[in-house]
Design a protein around this motif. Structure first.
Motif, PDB file in Angstrom:
ATOM      1  N   LEU A 166       0.827  -1.206   0.000  1.00  0.00           N
ATOM      2  CA  LEU A 166       0.000   0.000   0.000  1.00  0.00           C
ATOM      3  C   LEU A 166       0.864   1.259   0.000  1.00  0.00           C
ATOM      4  CD1 LEU A 166      -2.725  -1.105   2.565  1.00  0.00           C
ATOM      5  CD2 LEU A 166      -3.027  -0.829   0.093  1.00  0.00           C
ATOM      6  N   ALA A 167       1.947   1.247   0.780  1.00  0.00           N
ATOM      7  CA  ALA A 167       2.854   2.400   0.796  1.00  0.00           C
ATOM      8  C   ALA A 167       3.498   2.591  -0.570  1.00  0.00           C
ATOM      9  CB  ALA A 167       3.917   2.203   1.877  1.00  0.00           C
ATOM     10  N   VAL A 168       3.879   1.520  -1.216  1.00  0.00           N
ATOM     11  CA  VAL A 168       4.478   1.605  -2.551  1.00  0.00           C
ATOM     12  C   VAL A 168       3.481   2.204  -3.538  1.00  0.00           C
ATOM     13  CG1 VAL A 168       5.265   0.224  -4.519  1.00  0.00           C
ATOM     14  CG2 VAL A 168       6.159  -0.233  -2.226  1.00  0.00           C
ATOM     15  N   ALA A 169       2.227   1.783  -3.467  1.00  0.00           N
ATOM     16  CA  ALA A 169       1.216   2.308  -4.382  1.00  0.00           C
ATOM     17  C   ALA A 169       1.081   3.824  -4.241  1.00  0.00           C
ATOM     18  CB  ALA A 169      -0.124   1.625  -4.130  1.00  0.00           C
ATOM     19  N   GLY A 170       1.073   4.314  -3.006  1.00  0.00           N
ATOM     20  CA  GLY A 170       0.984   5.755  -2.793  1.00  0.00           C
ATOM     21  C   GLY A 170       2.210   6.489  -3.295  1.00  0.00           C
ATOM     22  N   TRP A 171       3.366   5.905  -3.097  1.00  0.00           N
ATOM     23  CA  TRP A 171       4.631   6.506  -3.562  1.00  0.00           C
ATOM     24  C   TRP A 171       4.669   6.571  -5.085  1.00  0.00           C
ATOM     25  CZ3 TRP A 171       9.181   3.071  -4.783  1.00  0.00           C
ATOM     26  CH2 TRP A 171      10.316   3.802  -5.135  1.00  0.00           C
ATOM     27  N   LEU A 172       4.278   5.498  -5.750  1.00  0.00           N
ATOM     28  CA  LEU A 172       4.281   5.496  -7.219  1.00  0.00           C
ATOM     29  C   LEU A 172       3.276   6.500  -7.772  1.00  0.00           C
ATOM     30  CD1 LEU A 172       4.568   1.678  -8.075  1.00  0.00           C
ATOM     31  CD2 LEU A 172       6.391   3.394  -7.933  1.00  0.00           C
ATOM     32  N   GLU A 173       2.134   6.618  -7.117  1.00  0.00           N
ATOM     33  CA  GLU A 173       1.141   7.602  -7.562  1.00  0.00           C
ATOM     34  C   GLU A 173       1.725   9.010  -7.483  1.00  0.00           C
ATOM     35  OE1 GLU A 173      -3.558   8.763  -6.846  1.00  0.00           O
ATOM     36  OE2 GLU A 173      -2.524   7.476  -5.404  1.00  0.00           O
ATOM     37  N   ALA A 174       2.407   9.324  -6.378  1.00  0.00           N
ATOM     38  CA  ALA A 174       3.012  10.647  -6.226  1.00  0.00           C
ATOM     39  C   ALA A 174       4.117  10.889  -7.237  1.00  0.00           C
ATOM     40  CB  ALA A 174       3.560  10.803  -4.799  1.00  0.00           C
ATOM     41  N   ALA A 175       4.814   9.816  -7.638  1.00  0.00           N
ATOM     42  CA  ALA A 175       5.915   9.938  -8.593  1.00  0.00           C
ATOM     43  C   ALA A 175       5.448   9.902 -10.043  1.00  0.00           C
ATOM     44  CB  ALA A 175       6.923   8.816  -8.356  1.00  0.00           C
TER      45      ALA A 175
END
Length: 283
Positions: A53-62
């Motif tokens: 879930l943290a990775v998904a949020g990070w990729l969305e921001a990037a």
């Protein structure tokens, strides 16, 4: 975990309405209206679910095209981690290796994540998968895979990479790409790691050699990415490690699935005999 058990967990989480099983592997994956729900095999996978879930949020921001979470936190329901995702639009076509390459280039260009990513523990699941296999596989085969795991783990730790280490997807196959109306997006983010970028590239090299990936499709992938990992002297080590993990992964399904037992025997026999030409089949 079978479908019946996964549906019990779904019901306890209040997410069982009109749920359709989409996949059953390390997770049971269900479609439920505009959502996708993933039910993990056991509580040991909770931390990995939270990291996904943290990775998904990070990729969305990037700005990296990837699946997006519908709930910010994982739930632990009757000993199983449960995560909820936005369902992607219907695919316009099947993903191909060439669709994966630009996504990997974007991931490999990212700086370090703002949270801790583990190393790519390619062999880390071997013990758990063999334990889940129990008496469904020959104890001598389990011992052989443990010995092989230890040898490749030591060899991989000594490798000198060609590419700068950093974030990797960890299971870079076309099956983890969804081609929707807006183009390809990454899915299944649970193996995101910080390690040798070559891990992501060896996956398709092995698919070419073991799983019958067409040579032209592989060449299209390497051309789109810009480099062929087979030119790297460490390729054989990472390939051998992945073969070991892939063999042990199938073993966990052996107690309840005759096809898994057959495929496990095919894989472990080819490894024991050193036969790199034996075709493996996806499971």
């Amino acid at each position: 975990m079978d479908e019946t058990r996964a549906r019990v967990v779904l019901d306890a989480a209040g997410l069982s309405h009109d749920a359709t099983l989409l996949a059953l592997g390390e997770n049971a994956v269900f479609g439920a209206g505009e959502l996708v729900v993933k039910v993990g095999r056991d509580a040991e996978l909770l931390a990995r679910a939270e990291r996904e879930l943290a990775v998904a949020g990070w990729l969305e921001a990037a700005g990296v095209p990837a699946v997006r979470a519908a709930e910010p936190a994982a739930r632990l329901v009757q000993g199983h981690p449960v995560t909820v995702w936005h369902r992607l639009p219907e695919a316009v076509r099947a993903a191909e290796p060439r669709d994966l390459a630009p996504l990997l280039r974007q991931v490999h260009a990212l700086p370090a994540a703002p949270f801790a990513l583990p190393p790519r523990e390619l062999l880390g699941g071997v013990e758990r998968w063999l334990r889940l296999a129990g008496n469904a596989i020959d104890p001598a085969d389990a011992a052989y895979l443990r010995e092989r795991r230890d040898g490749f783990a030591a060899a991989a730790a000594a490798l000198t990479p060609h590419l700068p280490p950093g974030p990797v997807h960890g299971d870079a196959l076309p099956r983890n790409v969804h081609v929707g109306p807006d183009g390809p997006v990454l899915v299944d983010l649970e193996t995101f790691s910080s390690d040798l970028r070559e891990h992501d590239l060896v996956v398709l090299a092995l698919a070419r050699d073991r799983y019958g990936l067409d040579a032209a499709a592989y060449e299209a992938f390497t051309e789109a990415y810009g480099w062929d990992v087979r030119r790297w002297e460490g390729c054989g080590v990472l390939r051998g490690a992945r073969e070991t993990a892939s063999c042990a992964w199938v073993a966990q399904h052996a107690p309840v699935n005759p096809r898994a037992r057959e495929e496990f025997r095919r894989r472990v026999t080819s490894l024991r005999e050193g036969d790199a030409e034996v075709r493996w089949y996806p499971f």
